[in-house]
Structures are given as structure tokens and as C-alpha cells.
Design a protein around this motif. Structure first.
Motif: not given
Ligand SMILES: [Zn+2]
Ligand SMILES: [Zn+2]
Length: 339
Positions: A69, A80-82, A65, A134, A126, A75-77, A130-131
Motif C-alpha cells: 500500500c 486484505d482480500r479484495v 490479495e 469473510d 485505493e 482503508s487497506l492493508r 473493495h474488501k
């Protein structure tokens, strides 16, 4: 924070080390949730890796997670699960400029050439993050996006298409990843291995056939399953000169032979064989931007990451995970270490 270190041959130690900080504007800090163990890591654990020597923190199949950043990250915050792509090219050479950093002469894989992810927090660029879609409820599974991407790469290199038949030697994690990606593309697969439990898994996962490597009728059976023409693609996911030779023998005229192994011994393949069938013999190394492909397949429900994982261990029991990856008991496919 804690990290799992291979501290000596066959020795794993939980160490304490400082947390990483943001350094560059495109840096991201990921709280690592899981890391799965690869053959490369096992070689390091066994003291057999040609250049990775303990003490070292390994791990290149990982996810978690986002917790922080850099100022330039768009593109991310946090939250986010990545999944994390471990391939690092030089960025300047021809391979890198054409989007194929995996074949850069100076390529570095995180967890192999540079520090790995078997630690609570990990700093990463970054563009390597990659996210997850869901529909992946279990964040642990982010770790196996990387081995799945290796399978996608092999299918891309082998031009696998709908209605084709691919023959894959080896039903370990990489062979299985090639198979699952081939199925997503609408191809059928024939899997060859020495172990009965692995062959059974391949059947359970939808292989057209799963055959014993020692079967004296192997070639005849493959020809029968491919209308006497041979497979469109053959893949060596083991890395052995005899298997390379079999891949060349079996492939249909105009087909593709995909090599994923790292064998360096001589073999008996002749130029004439390649010439006559006008076949393509290609290497497939790590992955070149295949994470989005995998995550699309997962989001669309065509691919199931849990199919890659057979065993889970907590970081405190990481030593057991490595030992199991060496011993490969019946039913073993891939072990992951969770934080
Ligand atoms: Zn790997
Ligand atoms: Zn490069």
C-alpha cells in the motif's frame, strides 16, 4: 511476473513483464487471484473489438490479495482480500462529480481502454479496491463482483422494488446478474432466452418463469404472469433492436425499460408509445459505486457469487478459457482464469 496477453487474433500468449511499483500515495498493489472473461474480452480475442487491438493485456473482472500500500492508503492493508472496480472517470465532469463516473464522456474501463488485470500483480487506486466479506471462503470469486455490480446497476436504473415483476431478455452472465439482484430486492423475474440450458439455469436460480424467445405465446404468458398488466421493468441484456421494441411493448404503464446492450441499429420505437405509458427508458452502463451493494448482499447471504461461474482455468490454460467463451458450450455461463 507473468501476464496473459492477447497477442493476435485468437492467439493468447503468456508473457513475462516487470512487476508494477507504487507510484502515487493512494496506490495499492494487488496480487491478482482470478480474472473472469467478459464479452468485451471475447470481442478483442476475436479481433472484433472496435478499438481494442492486440497485443493487449485485458481483464476487468478481477480480485486478489493486497500486497503493498502507498503511504496515503488508510482503508487497506497487506493481506486484505479484495475485488477491484475497473471504472475510471475523469473526476471533474458533471457525471463524475455526481458519483457516476461510469457515464463520464471520457470514462475508461481498466482492461478495455487501459491495461487490464490478467497478470500476477496489478496497481490500482485505493478507492477502486473493495474488501471481500469473510463469508466468501473462495478468493477466486472476487472476480465476479464486477459483473454482479452491473446487475445491481440495472436494477437501480430500473427502480426495481419488492413484489414487482421484472422481465429480462438474455440469460447470459449479465441477464443472470440482473435476475439475482432483482431477487435480492424482493422482486420476481421472468427470463427469456433462446437456449434451453440457460433457461433451466434461470429456473434453478429461482426465476418465476423462464420462456423461450421463440415461444409464439410469449406476450400472452407474460401478461398472465403479471395479472394482465405487464411487468414493472423490462430489460434488454442482449442488445438487439427487436428486443428493445419488445421491451417497450411489454412494459406496464409507468414502468421502466432498462437497456444494457450496445446495439446501434435503428428500431421502430415511436415517441407515442413512450408517451402513452409514461414509461422511463433508461440506459445502464457498467456500474456506479455498486460494489458495496453487492458485497453487502454477499455478506448477508442473499447473493452467492459462485452462481456466476461455470468454468475455471489456470493462467497457463487461458487460451482454452477464451476459446470456450467463444464457443459457449452447453452449461457455459462464465469462465475465469486463476493465478
Ligand atoms: Zn465485463
Ligand atoms: Zn468525468
Amino acid at each position: 511476473m507473468i501476464a496473459v496477453e492477447i497477442s493476435d487474433t485468437r492467439q493468447v500468449t503468456i508473457i513475462d513483464k516487470p512487476e508494477p511499483n507504487l507510484e502515487k500515495p493512494d496506490d495499492v498493489i494487488v496480487k491478482i487471484k482470478s480474472v473472469s472473461i467478459c464479452g468485451t474480452d471475447v470481442h478483442t480475442f476475436q479481433g472484433e473489438h472496435p478499438f481494442v487491438k492486440p497485443p493487449v493485456v485485458v481483464g476487468h473482472e478481477c480480485g486478489g490479495e493486497v500486497v503493498e500500500c502507498g503511504s496515503g492508503v488508510k482503508s487497506l492493508r497487506p493481506g486484505d482480500r479484495v475485488a477491484i472496480d475497473p471504472v475510471l472517470g475523469c473526476g471533474n465532469c458533471r457525471a463524475c462529480r455526481s458519483g457516476r463516473a461510469n457515464a463520464c464522456a471520457d470514462v475508461k474501463c481498466r482492461g478495455v481502454h487501459v491495461e487490464g488485470a490478467m497478470q500476477e500483480y496489478f496497481r490500482i487506486r485505493e478507492r477502486d479496491v473493495h474488501k471481500l466479506p469473510d463469508n466468501v471462503a473462495d478468493l477466486d470469486l472476487a472476480a465476479v463482483v464486477e459483473p454482479m455490480a452491473i446487475g445491481a446497476q440495472a436494477c437501480w436504473r430500473g427502480s426495481v422494488r419488492e413484489d414487482q415483476v421484472a422481465v429480462i431478455f438474455g440469460a447470459g452472465p449479465i441477464g443472470i446478474a440482473v435476475m439475482l439482484n432483482a431477487h435480492c430486492l424482493g422482486a420476481r423475474t421472468i427470463i427469456i432466452d433462446m437456449k434451453q440450458d440457460r433457461l433451466q439455469r434461470a429456473r434453478d436460480y429461482g426465476a418465476l418463469a423462464a420462456l423461450r424467445a421463440s415461444d409464439p405465446e410469449l406476450t400472452a404468458k407474460i401478461l398472465e404472469l403479471t395479472d394482465g398488466e405487464g411487468p414493472h421493468m423490462t430489460c434488454d441484456a442482449v442488445g438487439h433492436p427487436r428486443i428493445f421494441e419488445q421491451c417497450i411493448d411489454l412494459v406496464a404503464p409507468t414502468g421502466h425499460v432498462v437497456l444494457l446492450g450496445m446495439d446501434s441499429q435503428p428500431n421502430n420505437v415511436t415517441e407515442l408509445q413512450i408517451f402513452k405509458k409514461e414509461m422511463s427508458v433508461v440506459g445502464s452502463r457498467m456500474n456506479s459505486n455498486m460494489f458495496p451493494t453487492i458485497l453487502d448482499r454477499v455478506a448477508g447471504g442473499q447473493m452467492h457469487l459462485e452462481q456466476m461461474v461455470s468454468h475455471r482455468f489456470t493462467a497457463g490454460n487461458a487460451a482454452e478459457a477464451f476459446t470456450m467463451a467463444v464457443e459457449q458450450p452447453e452449461g457455459f455461463l462464465k469462465a475465469m482464469v486463476t493465478f
